[in-house]
Write an enzyme that holds these catalytic residues in place. Structure first.
Site, PDB file in Angstrom:
ATOM      1  N   LYS A   1      45.301  37.724  44.781  1.00 51.32           N
ATOM      2  CA  LYS A   1      45.144  38.794  45.761  1.00 51.32           C
ATOM      3  C   LYS A   1      45.340  38.229  47.160  1.00 51.32           C
ATOM      4  O   LYS A   1      44.913  37.111  47.443  1.00 51.32           O
ATOM      5  CB  LYS A   1      43.738  39.402  45.639  1.00 51.32           C
ATOM      6  CG  LYS A   1      43.514  40.096  44.303  1.00 51.32           C
ATOM      7  CD  LYS A   1      42.055  40.444  44.078  1.00 51.32           C
ATOM      8  CE  LYS A   1      41.864  40.973  42.668  1.00 51.32           C
ATOM      9  NZ  LYS A   1      40.441  40.965  42.271  1.00 51.32           N
TER      10      LYS A   1
ATOM     11  N   ARG B   1      43.492  37.342  53.293  1.00 54.04           N
ATOM     12  CA  ARG B   1      43.155  35.970  52.893  1.00 54.04           C
ATOM     13  C   ARG B   1      44.054  34.999  53.650  1.00 54.04           C
ATOM     14  O   ARG B   1      45.288  35.056  53.510  1.00 54.04           O
ATOM     15  CB  ARG B   1      43.346  35.783  51.392  1.00 54.04           C
ATOM     16  CG  ARG B   1      42.397  36.633  50.565  1.00 54.04           C
ATOM     17  CD  ARG B   1      42.396  36.171  49.130  1.00 54.04           C
ATOM     18  NE  ARG B   1      41.653  37.104  48.299  1.00 54.04           N
ATOM     19  CZ  ARG B   1      41.362  36.897  47.020  1.00 54.04           C
ATOM     20  NH1 ARG B   1      41.777  35.777  46.441  1.00 54.04           N
ATOM     21  NH2 ARG B   1      40.693  37.782  46.317  1.00 54.04           N
TER      22      ARG B   1
ATOM     23  N   HIS C   1      49.230  37.285  40.586  1.00 50.03           N
ATOM     24  CA  HIS C   1      47.815  37.480  40.276  1.00 50.03           C
ATOM     25  C   HIS C   1      46.881  36.857  41.301  1.00 50.03           C
ATOM     26  O   HIS C   1      45.702  36.654  41.043  1.00 50.03           O
ATOM     27  CB  HIS C   1      47.485  37.003  38.865  1.00 50.03           C
ATOM     28  CG  HIS C   1      48.327  37.689  37.851  1.00 50.03           C
ATOM     29  ND1 HIS C   1      48.271  39.055  37.655  1.00 50.03           N
ATOM     30  CD2 HIS C   1      49.307  37.244  37.038  1.00 50.03           C
ATOM     31  CE1 HIS C   1      49.157  39.399  36.747  1.00 50.03           C
ATOM     32  NE2 HIS C   1      49.813  38.326  36.364  1.00 50.03           N
TER      33      HIS C   1
ATOM     34  N   ARG D   1      30.839  37.922  38.517  1.00 53.48           N
ATOM     35  CA  ARG D   1      30.531  37.032  39.638  1.00 53.48           C
ATOM     36  C   ARG D   1      30.585  37.797  40.966  1.00 53.48           C
ATOM     37  O   ARG D   1      30.998  38.953  41.005  1.00 53.48           O
ATOM     38  CB  ARG D   1      31.587  35.930  39.701  1.00 53.48           C
ATOM     39  CG  ARG D   1      32.964  36.539  39.908  1.00 53.48           C
ATOM     40  CD  ARG D   1      34.083  35.521  40.072  1.00 53.48           C
ATOM     41  NE  ARG D   1      35.320  36.168  40.462  1.00 53.48           N
ATOM     42  CZ  ARG D   1      36.204  36.700  39.631  1.00 53.48           C
ATOM     43  NH1 ARG D   1      35.979  36.667  38.321  1.00 53.48           N
ATOM     44  NH2 ARG D   1      37.301  37.268  40.082  1.00 53.48           N
TER      45      ARG D   1
ATOM     46  N   LYS E   1      47.791  40.198  25.906  1.00 52.01           N
ATOM     47  CA  LYS E   1      46.806  39.485  26.727  1.00 52.01           C
ATOM     48  C   LYS E   1      45.922  38.592  25.868  1.00 52.01           C
ATOM     49  O   LYS E   1      45.687  38.890  24.698  1.00 52.01           O
ATOM     50  CB  LYS E   1      45.900  40.491  27.448  1.00 52.01           C
ATOM     51  CG  LYS E   1      46.623  41.432  28.397  1.00 52.01           C
ATOM     52  CD  LYS E   1      45.631  42.370  29.065  1.00 52.01           C
ATOM     53  CE  LYS E   1      46.357  43.268  30.049  1.00 52.01           C
ATOM     54  NZ  LYS E   1      45.415  44.175  30.750  1.00 52.01           N
TER      55      LYS E   1
ATOM     56  N   GLU F   1      48.035  45.993  24.580  1.00 54.10           N
ATOM     57  CA  GLU F   1      47.766  47.270  25.243  1.00 54.10           C
ATOM     58  C   GLU F   1      49.079  47.899  25.656  1.00 54.10           C
ATOM     59  O   GLU F   1      50.058  47.188  25.920  1.00 54.10           O
ATOM     60  CB  GLU F   1      46.997  47.017  26.558  1.00 54.10           C
ATOM     61  CG  GLU F   1      45.514  46.971  26.455  1.00 54.10           C
ATOM     62  CD  GLU F   1      44.870  46.740  27.821  1.00 54.10           C
ATOM     63  OE1 GLU F   1      45.585  46.623  28.847  1.00 54.10           O
ATOM     64  OE2 GLU F   1      43.643  46.674  27.854  1.00 54.10           O
ATOM     65  N   LYS F   2      49.091  49.211  25.783  1.00 53.75           N
ATOM     66  CA  LYS F   2      50.207  49.906  26.409  1.00 53.75           C
ATOM     67  C   LYS F   2      50.336  49.368  27.837  1.00 53.75           C
ATOM     68  O   LYS F   2      49.333  49.185  28.524  1.00 53.75           O
ATOM     69  CB  LYS F   2      49.914  51.414  26.440  1.00 53.75           C
ATOM     70  CG  LYS F   2      51.024  52.243  27.032  1.00 53.75           C
ATOM     71  CD  LYS F   2      52.087  52.510  25.999  1.00 53.75           C
ATOM     72  CE  LYS F   2      53.237  53.301  26.598  1.00 53.75           C
ATOM     73  NZ  LYS F   2      54.336  53.452  25.614  1.00 53.75           N
TER      74      LYS F   2
ATOM     75  N   VAL G   1      35.688  37.190  45.829  1.00 49.24           N
ATOM     76  CA  VAL G   1      36.226  36.779  47.127  1.00 49.24           C
ATOM     77  C   VAL G   1      36.210  37.968  48.099  1.00 49.24           C
ATOM     78  O   VAL G   1      35.820  37.843  49.254  1.00 49.24           O
ATOM     79  CB  VAL G   1      37.675  36.258  46.982  1.00 49.24           C
ATOM     80  CG1 VAL G   1      38.257  35.889  48.346  1.00 49.24           C
ATOM     81  CG2 VAL G   1      37.745  35.066  46.038  1.00 49.24           C
TER      82      VAL G   1
HETATM   83  C1  MV4 Z   1      47.761  45.378  32.920  1.00 49.87           C
HETATM   84  C2  MV4 Z   1      48.824  45.871  33.689  1.00 49.87           C
HETATM   85  C3  MV4 Z   1      49.553  46.922  33.178  1.00 49.87           C
HETATM   86  N1  MV4 Z   1      49.222  47.443  31.977  1.00 49.87           N
HETATM   87  N2  MV4 Z   1      47.486  45.928  31.721  1.00 49.87           N
HETATM   88  C4  MV4 Z   1      46.491  41.790  35.806  1.00 49.87           C
HETATM   89  C5  MV4 Z   1      45.162  41.204  36.005  1.00 49.87           C
HETATM   90  C6  MV4 Z   1      44.387  41.551  34.806  1.00 49.87           C
HETATM   91  N3  MV4 Z   1      43.018  41.757  35.090  1.00 49.87           N
HETATM   92  C7  MV4 Z   1      45.030  42.789  34.289  1.00 49.87           C
HETATM   93  N4  MV4 Z   1      46.318  42.841  34.892  1.00 49.87           N
HETATM   94  C8  MV4 Z   1      47.193  43.811  34.550  1.00 49.87           C
HETATM   95  N5  MV4 Z   1      46.973  44.391  33.354  1.00 49.87           N
HETATM   96  C9  MV4 Z   1      48.216  46.947  31.281  1.00 49.87           C
HETATM   97  N6  MV4 Z   1      47.930  47.464  30.095  1.00 49.87           N
HETATM   98  C10 MV4 Z   1      49.069  45.294  34.922  1.00 49.87           C
HETATM   99  C11 MV4 Z   1      48.263  44.252  35.351  1.00 49.87           C
HETATM  100  C12 MV4 Z   1      48.581  43.707  36.639  1.00 49.87           C
HETATM  101  C13 MV4 Z   1      49.799  43.064  36.889  1.00 49.87           C
HETATM  102  C14 MV4 Z   1      50.746  42.856  35.907  1.00 49.87           C
HETATM  103  C15 MV4 Z   1      51.945  42.220  36.185  1.00 49.87           C
HETATM  104  C16 MV4 Z   1      52.197  41.757  37.472  1.00 49.87           C
HETATM  105  C17 MV4 Z   1      51.261  41.919  38.459  1.00 49.87           C
HETATM  106  C18 MV4 Z   1      50.063  42.574  38.185  1.00 49.87           C
HETATM  107  C19 MV4 Z   1      49.140  42.744  39.195  1.00 49.87           C
HETATM  108  C20 MV4 Z   1      47.969  43.374  38.935  1.00 49.87           C
HETATM  109  C21 MV4 Z   1      47.701  43.857  37.647  1.00 49.87           C
END
Ligand code: MV4
Length: 446
Positions: A237, A338, A235, A292, A158, A200-201, A295
């Protein structure tokens, strides 16, 4: 209390904020791009001022034009809404320097939470659960290999300056690590102007559960329970609800207390959201904090009866929080759909003129929108045109009410996500509460 607030936004959230201001007896200034001159937020505000041409960069993201508009109209405070400048630390700092009250947290807190590594470090310090991973930025491939050896695959890469899911890379096999690492860094640089990444894991098929925080400038912090935002696509919602079907009262208390403790420790003094992932064994892990108004705030308002935007404005004005945690009672179930001006299966934007419009009503139905009959949805901005929110005693009743409200909603001339929502409300897994962030990729909608 403030006498006059400038709303640095457009669309449904600008209206939402103006409504809160009216009820608080605060005068409002709308800003608008030339394309938005006929928008409802311009019509219902006490004053309005043009800040530039249609492209966001020259209008709703134009800091100089917005600050000038506030000075010209003697606005004491600026509400940034969501998106645009809402999480722009430089903007918050400029407001502070100009003696304009930025309706949000102090800029230092925003900066700390905007940097995902420093946010992670703050959580480690407070003992908030986080997924195994790096405590600092991962500088090169050697460091990446080392951390992967330590925590094991799968991992997720990330951007430190990222958030909201943009530019993330999931790595399942050792062979793809080098490429994913390089791509993640390049994308982080291109998207956020900072190539730093952390690892991250990776948590498979989690739920996205977030805790709403309300804090004042006197050290008082409470939470308003959780929202489940697992129904998302790329991503974005699409459906949010409160409470979450995964959260028991005991888990809510634990997550809520963790969230409150963490924000208190960083001196957070506004409304905000602590985002967590919840795995299939109900372990929860801090992801990021949103500084913030979000939504999806209305679902929390419906179950708690608290106007979060008013609380945000009161807090910015230095007024003490009027609630204790024990005053907060959750009542019933709320769902938000939405309504986007998008094709209902491909989710491609569909701007254009609305040629027939009828909104649903009745008990427990709320529509937060800015569009009206004969309104032209503009191609320049977000495709969100309305939020349909229902509240009922149980989740089952809320789904029935949402189905009924969606059936009543008439929008002609453009495609919307209404047909998509109707199919979700009829989906067996959704009805049973079997949802996670992989739901939309998995389900075949009839
Ligand atoms: C993750 C994850 C799984 N493992 N981190 C997406 C939004 C951001 N705020 C953090 N997100 C994620 N972080 C770890 N360590 C899964 C998501 C995630 C996601 C990932 C792939 C496809 C769709 C997703 C939807 C929501 C969150």
């Amino acid at each position: 209390m403030f006498h006059k607030i400038l709303i640095a936004n457009r669309g449904e959230i600008a209206l939402r904020i103006i409504r809160a201001c009216k009820e608080l007896g605060i005068k409002t200034v709308a800003v608008f791009s030339t394309a938005d001159k006929d928008s409802l937020h311009v019509k219902i505000a006490d004053e309005s001022i043009c800040i530039g041409p249609p492209p966001s960069l020259q209008s709703y993201l134009n800091i100089n034009a917005i600050i000038s508009a506030a000075e010209l109209t003697d606005a004491e405070a600026i509400h940034p809404g969501y998106g645009f400048l809402a999480e722009n630390t430089a903007f918050a700092e400029i407001c502070e320097k100009c003696g304009i009250n930025f309706i949000g947290p102090a800029s230092e807190t925003m900066r700390m939470m905007g940097d995902k590594i420093s946010a992670r470090q703050a959580m480690i310090k407070e003992g908030i659960p986080i997924l195994p991973g790096t405590k600092e930025g991962v500088k090169d491939l050697d460091a990446a290999v080392k951390i992967v050896k330590k925590i094991g695959l799968p991992v997720i890469i990330k951007a430190t300056a990222g958030g909201g899911g943009r530019g993330m890379k999931i790595v399942h096999s050792p062979a793809t690590l080098a490429n994913a690492f390089a791509t993640a860094r390049a994308e982080a640089q291109a998207c956020f102007g900072n190539s730093e990444v952390y690892i991250e894991k990776y948590c498979e098929r989690p739920r996205h559960v977030e805790i709403q925080i309300v804090a004042d400038k006197h050290g008082n912090v409470i939470h308003l329970g959780e929202r489940d935002c697992s129904i998302q696509r790329r991503h974005q919602k699409l459906i949010e609800e409160a409470p979450s079907t995964a959260i028991t009262p005991a888990l809510r208390k634990k997550m809520g207390e963790d969230a409150v403790r963490a924000v208190r420790a960083v001196g957070y003094n506004s409304v905000g959201t602590m985002e967590f992932l919840v795995d299939r064994d109900n372990n929860y892990f801090f992801m990021e904090m949103n500084t913030r108004i979000q939504v999806e705030h209305p679902v929390t308002e419906m179950v708690t009866g608290i106007d979060i935007v008013k609380e945000q404005i009161r807090s910015a004005a230095g007024i003490k929080l009027r609630y204790k945690q024990s005053d907060i009672k959750m009542n019933g179930h709320a769902i938000e759909c939405r309504i986007n001006a998008e094709d209902s299966s491909k989710f491609t934007p569909c701007p254009g003129k609305i040629i027939a419009y009828h909104t649903p009503g009745g008990l427990g139905v709320r529509v937060d929108s800015f569009v009206y009959d004969q309104y032209t949805v503009l191609p320049h901005y977000d495709s969100l045109i309305a939020k349909l929110i229902v509240h009922a005693e149980t989740r089952k009743d809320a789904i029935s009410r949402m189905t009924r409200a969606l059936d009543e909603y008439i929008i002609e001339g453009i495609n919307t996500t209404i047909p998509f929502h109707k199919r979700i409300m009829a989906n067996k897994d959704f009805i049973e509460g079997n949802i996670d962030t992989g739901f939309l990729e998995r389900v075949v909608l009839e």
